[in-house]
Design a protein around this motif. Sequence first.
Motif, PDB file in Angstrom:
ATOM      1  N   ALA A 125      -7.865  -0.748  17.474  1.00 28.08           N
ATOM      2  CA  ALA A 125      -8.174   0.103  16.006  1.00 28.08           C
ATOM      3  C   ALA A 125      -6.638  -0.200  15.348  1.00 28.08           C
ATOM      4  CB  ALA A 125      -7.932   1.015  16.255  1.00 28.08           C
ATOM      5  N   ARG A 143      -4.362  -5.971   8.358  1.00 31.41           N
ATOM      6  CA  ARG A 143      -4.577  -5.974   6.994  1.00 31.41           C
ATOM      7  C   ARG A 143      -3.700  -5.663   6.558  1.00 31.41           C
ATOM      8  NH1 ARG A 143      -8.405  -2.884   9.203  1.00 31.41           N
ATOM      9  NH2 ARG A 143      -7.835  -0.359   9.159  1.00 31.41           N
ATOM     10  N   GLN A 200       0.468  16.759  21.821  1.00 35.85           N
ATOM     11  CA  GLN A 200      -0.381  15.372  20.874  1.00 35.85           C
ATOM     12  C   GLN A 200       0.361  14.400  21.843  1.00 35.85           C
ATOM     13  OE1 GLN A 200       2.197  13.041  19.834  1.00 35.85           O
ATOM     14  NE2 GLN A 200       0.322  12.162  18.190  1.00 35.85           N
ATOM     15  N   GLN A 201       1.239  14.187  22.546  1.00 38.19           N
ATOM     16  CA  GLN A 201       1.547  13.180  22.916  1.00 38.19           C
ATOM     17  C   GLN A 201       0.645  12.677  24.065  1.00 38.19           C
ATOM     18  OE1 GLN A 201       4.817  11.238  22.669  1.00 38.19           O
ATOM     19  NE2 GLN A 201       3.990  11.282  21.714  1.00 38.19           N
ATOM     20  N   PRO A 242      -6.938   7.750   8.909  1.00 36.31           N
ATOM     21  CA  PRO A 242      -8.037   7.207   8.027  1.00 36.31           C
ATOM     22  C   PRO A 242      -6.871   5.672   8.616  1.00 36.31           C
ATOM     23  CG  PRO A 242      -7.001   8.070   5.876  1.00 36.31           C
ATOM     24  CD  PRO A 242      -6.901   8.961   7.761  1.00 36.31           C
ATOM     25  N   GLU A 293      -7.392   2.581   6.343  1.00 33.60           N
ATOM     26  CA  GLU A 293      -7.648   2.131   5.214  1.00 33.60           C
ATOM     27  C   GLU A 293      -6.353   2.586   4.098  1.00 33.60           C
ATOM     28  OE1 GLU A 293      -9.433  -0.488   4.884  1.00 33.60           O
ATOM     29  OE2 GLU A 293     -10.483   0.445   7.048  1.00 33.60           O
ATOM     30  N   GLU A 294      -6.119   1.459   2.690  1.00 31.11           N
ATOM     31  CA  GLU A 294      -5.105   1.792   1.995  1.00 31.11           C
ATOM     32  C   GLU A 294      -5.224   3.117   1.389  1.00 31.11           C
ATOM     33  OE1 GLU A 294      -4.711  -2.641   0.589  1.00 31.11           O
ATOM     34  OE2 GLU A 294      -3.652  -1.536  -0.348  1.00 31.11           O
ATOM     35  N   ALA A 338      -5.122  13.157  17.673  1.00 30.27           N
ATOM     36  CA  ALA A 338      -4.122  14.090  17.954  1.00 30.27           C
ATOM     37  C   ALA A 338      -2.768  13.752  16.780  1.00 30.27           C
ATOM     38  CB  ALA A 338      -3.680  15.286  18.430  1.00 30.27           C
ATOM     39  N   TYR A 341       4.543  18.704  21.413  1.00 36.50           N
ATOM     40  CA  TYR A 341       5.079  17.835  21.711  1.00 36.50           C
ATOM     41  C   TYR A 341       3.823  17.129  22.267  1.00 36.50           C
ATOM     42  CZ  TYR A 341       7.406  13.217  21.219  1.00 36.50           C
ATOM     43  OH  TYR A 341       8.315  12.079  21.540  1.00 36.50           O
ATOM     44  N   GLN A 363       0.389   1.088   9.122  1.00 36.71           N
ATOM     45  CA  GLN A 363      -0.928   1.709   9.959  1.00 36.71           C
ATOM     46  C   GLN A 363      -1.699   3.254   9.032  1.00 36.71           C
ATOM     47  OE1 GLN A 363      -0.838   2.201  14.325  1.00 36.71           O
ATOM     48  NE2 GLN A 363      -3.210   3.071  14.086  1.00 36.71           N
ATOM     49  N   TYR A 364      -1.321   3.834   8.498  1.00 30.58           N
ATOM     50  CA  TYR A 364      -1.582   5.080   8.166  1.00 30.58           C
ATOM     51  C   TYR A 364      -1.184   4.726   6.131  1.00 30.58           C
ATOM     52  CZ  TYR A 364      -3.087   6.606  12.627  1.00 30.58           C
ATOM     53  OH  TYR A 364      -3.848   6.224  14.008  1.00 30.58           O
ATOM     54  N   PRO A 365      -1.100   3.502   5.740  1.00 34.28           N
ATOM     55  CA  PRO A 365      -0.664   4.193   4.455  1.00 34.28           C
ATOM     56  C   PRO A 365      -1.269   5.316   3.115  1.00 34.28           C
ATOM     57  CG  PRO A 365      -1.956   2.411   4.752  1.00 34.28           C
ATOM     58  CD  PRO A 365      -1.745   3.085   5.813  1.00 34.28           C
ATOM     59  N   ALA A 366      -2.530   5.081   3.472  1.00 32.17           N
ATOM     60  CA  ALA A 366      -3.217   6.845   2.696  1.00 32.17           C
ATOM     61  C   ALA A 366      -2.632   8.041   3.142  1.00 32.17           C
ATOM     62  CB  ALA A 366      -4.733   6.610   2.496  1.00 32.17           C
ATOM     63  N   LEU A 367      -2.325   8.344   4.416  1.00 32.08           N
ATOM     64  CA  LEU A 367      -2.226   9.587   5.187  1.00 32.08           C
ATOM     65  C   LEU A 367      -0.345   9.691   4.734  1.00 32.08           C
ATOM     66  CD1 LEU A 367      -3.446   9.790   8.798  1.00 32.08           C
ATOM     67  CD2 LEU A 367      -3.282  11.499   5.901  1.00 32.08           C
ATOM     68  N   ARG A 403      -1.375  -8.005   3.738  1.00 31.63           N
ATOM     69  CA  ARG A 403      -1.101  -7.334   2.209  1.00 31.63           C
ATOM     70  C   ARG A 403       0.607  -7.508   2.219  1.00 31.63           C
ATOM     71  NH1 ARG A 403      -3.449  -1.767   4.895  1.00 31.63           N
ATOM     72  NH2 ARG A 403      -1.238  -1.474   5.295  1.00 31.63           N
ATOM     73  N   ALA A 457       0.972  -1.169   0.205  1.00 33.80           N
ATOM     74  CA  ALA A 457       0.188  -0.059   0.209  1.00 33.80           C
ATOM     75  C   ALA A 457       0.834   1.058  -0.478  1.00 33.80           C
ATOM     76  CB  ALA A 457      -0.951   0.122   0.862  1.00 33.80           C
ATOM     77  N   ALA A 499      -5.793  -2.209  12.347  1.00 30.16           N
ATOM     78  CA  ALA A 499      -4.964  -2.169  11.131  1.00 30.16           C
ATOM     79  C   ALA A 499      -3.306  -2.932  10.897  1.00 30.16           C
ATOM     80  CB  ALA A 499      -4.320  -0.489  10.721  1.00 30.16           C
ATOM     81  N   SER A 556       2.379   8.093  17.358  1.00 30.10           N
ATOM     82  CA  SER A 556       3.076   9.080  18.661  1.00 30.10           C
ATOM     83  C   SER A 556       3.339   8.134  19.870  1.00 30.10           C
ATOM     84  CB  SER A 556       1.657   8.852  19.005  1.00 30.10           C
ATOM     85  OG  SER A 556       0.712   7.809  19.622  1.00 30.10           O
ATOM     86  N   THR A 567       9.849   8.126  20.714  1.00 26.92           N
ATOM     87  CA  THR A 567       9.338   9.099  19.809  1.00 26.92           C
ATOM     88  C   THR A 567       9.725  10.307  19.445  1.00 26.92           C
ATOM     89  OG1 THR A 567       6.946   7.936  19.314  1.00 26.92           O
ATOM     90  CG2 THR A 567       6.763  10.133  18.532  1.00 26.92           C
ATOM     91  N   ILE A 579       3.720  13.526  13.318  1.00 28.55           N
ATOM     92  CA  ILE A 579       3.281  12.336  13.889  1.00 28.55           C
ATOM     93  C   ILE A 579       2.012  12.286  13.935  1.00 28.55           C
ATOM     94  CG2 ILE A 579       3.360  11.533  16.312  1.00 28.55           C
ATOM     95  CD1 ILE A 579       6.112  13.167  16.809  1.00 28.55           C
ATOM     96  N   TYR A 580       1.285  10.995  13.569  1.00 27.12           N
ATOM     97  CA  TYR A 580       0.079  10.591  13.587  1.00 27.12           C
ATOM     98  C   TYR A 580      -0.248   9.956  14.818  1.00 27.12           C
ATOM     99  CZ  TYR A 580       1.541  10.268   8.833  1.00 27.12           C
ATOM    100  OH  TYR A 580       1.902  10.865   7.696  1.00 27.12           O
ATOM    101  N   PRO A 581      -1.389   9.762  14.640  1.00 22.45           N
ATOM    102  CA  PRO A 581      -1.754   9.470  16.373  1.00 22.45           C
ATOM    103  C   PRO A 581      -2.170   7.969  16.903  1.00 22.45           C
ATOM    104  CG  PRO A 581      -3.789  10.228  14.821  1.00 22.45           C
ATOM    105  CD  PRO A 581      -2.476  10.387  14.158  1.00 22.45           C
ATOM    106  N   LEU A 611       0.606  15.096  14.930  1.00 27.12           N
ATOM    107  CA  LEU A 611       1.176  16.851  15.413  1.00 27.12           C
ATOM    108  C   LEU A 611       2.263  17.117  14.043  1.00 27.12           C
ATOM    109  CD1 LEU A 611       3.223  18.913  17.157  1.00 27.12           C
ATOM    110  CD2 LEU A 611       4.905  16.926  16.994  1.00 27.12           C
TER     111      LEU A 611
END
Lengths: 294, 294
Positions: free
Chosen positions: A170, A177, B246-247, B287, B289-290, B252, B243, A267-271, A181, A50, A174, A232, A239, A256-258, B254
């Motif tokens: 969650a 999944r 976010q943590q 998201p 998802e892929e 969230a 930071y 975990q967030y391939p689209a982002l 893949r 992905a 992920a 995160s 991190t 940094i993703y949540p 960052l």
Amino acid sequence: MTQYTHQTAPTQIVEVGGIRFAYRRFGKPGGVPLVFNMHFMGTMDHWDPAVTDGVAKEREVILFDNAGVSSSSGDVPETFAEMGANAIAFIRALGLKQADVLGFSIGGLVAQEIALQAPDIVRRLVLVGTGPRSGESMDTGTPEGAQIFGATYENPDDLWLRVHFTPSQASQAAGRRFLKRSQLRTEDRDPQVAEIAALAQRAAIAKWGAKRENAWDYLKDIKQPALVINGSNDVIIYTINSYILQQNLPNAQLIIYPDSAHGSLFQYPALFVADVTRFLNAEVPFPTEERSAA
Amino acid sequence: MTQYTHQTAPTQIVEVGGIRFAYRRFGKPGGVPLVFNMHFMGTMDHWDPAVTDGVAKEREVILFDNAGVSSSSGDVPETFAEMGANAIAFIRALGLKQADVLGFSIGGLVAQEIALQAPDIVRRLVLVGTGPRSGESMDTGTPEGAQIFGATYENPDDLWLRVHFTPSQASQAAGRRFLKRSQLRTEDRDPQVAEIAALAQRAAIAKWGAKRENAWDYLKDIKQPALVINGSNDVIIYTINSYILQQNLPNAQLIIYPDSAHGSLFQYPALFVADVTRFLNAEVPFPTEERSAA
């Protein structure tokens, strides 16, 4: 022209300095390719299609096994400086004058070494789930990492559910999944990384992480635009090390993703694909004008 | 229908609880509007039209002076809890059932209070150049901030060049462009913030910043998707506080931009508008998802 994908790209070999480097190359040709540097004990098959196919929509993607890893010959050196030199030899052997370089986990240490040793080659850097020399808990590794890598798993791949994902429902969903893949490619898969190769990687990590005075000064010499990304709650390379990278690199953005861990890109391939693609596509990565060039 | 802009939107008044709130409202109607909460000593005219008009392309933007500030009547309370309550009263007085809330600097403290006190109203949060209760150096303020706010300036607006931008040539040049943009509106401008209002804001900052046990636990109650943004070298509210946000916020992301200070949104308006717009537009902000829904 055939356009290969993550699953169909044949494993090719380029030989340089007595090392036969295994690699796969696919995606949209014509621009600056993105060279992916893999994590501890990882092969080309540990990337997420992905991510790689997503990035490959707008640029060429080059996956490879560094010297001594999986399908590549030679030995894994016990320093990242030497791994970086090997990666540079590989990139030059492909005839590339310029490349964008992505490094994930210890691949991020290799990526930094590539940028330091061959700044002429590297256009832009993407550093994911990684850290600086003498980063926090990077000499000994984290206690969480020791526990995760020391445990045994019913299904060996379940190791990666704990390395790359948080315990949340969650994140684990992920992760499952992602594992599916990463198994989609059925032919011409890479062999597992040998124990001796993993041991050499571990030795190199300890040296990289060793405490030094003014340890982060070297980052001032990495002048390329850089995108630093992490989850995160990365418990493999904490991190905060991504924050330290951003604070000390002269021209870096941090994302940094949540609710995510070491494998935030999985975990967030689209982002991740969107963030990396925007960064690499931008004429000016960090424009101060009212409207971006794009 | 007339589509107003940052420069043409008339200052309107809505009265509630004996307070006459001054506000301006413009942009693309029909969706969830974004309510902007301003920094210390700031009025509606301290926003950057490159930011507000940029965001307004895809949603309604609402600027306002909180109670006691500039064109709004009433007093500035000495706690952010009360400022948050005032902001909620204002939002409800506009008849809004839902809003996205952006807070910059101490506006970010108000935004957190809005989310805590009226979670039903707040859909998503954007927190820029701000920090948590008991954040690092938020009780006394930073020494750099004391120096910057304590100095005198040939041109009073030059204060903001030092508050919002780094000393680098690129950042200062961006700062001068920002100052020009913020002067483009010539009619119906907001009066300066009164000394007594600024003093009350300062008193509230000291209370907010005071050290507490388990100071950051309250952030667990802010469950809205949040985007936390700052410059790499914010010396007014130290970058590390972003930071920490976010943590400790449960959901969230960052973003830290390179070579930038408190006013990163004014230095990189195109990036900021794009990042905020994507975050607010996304059906699912993060998201797994892929492919994203967008």
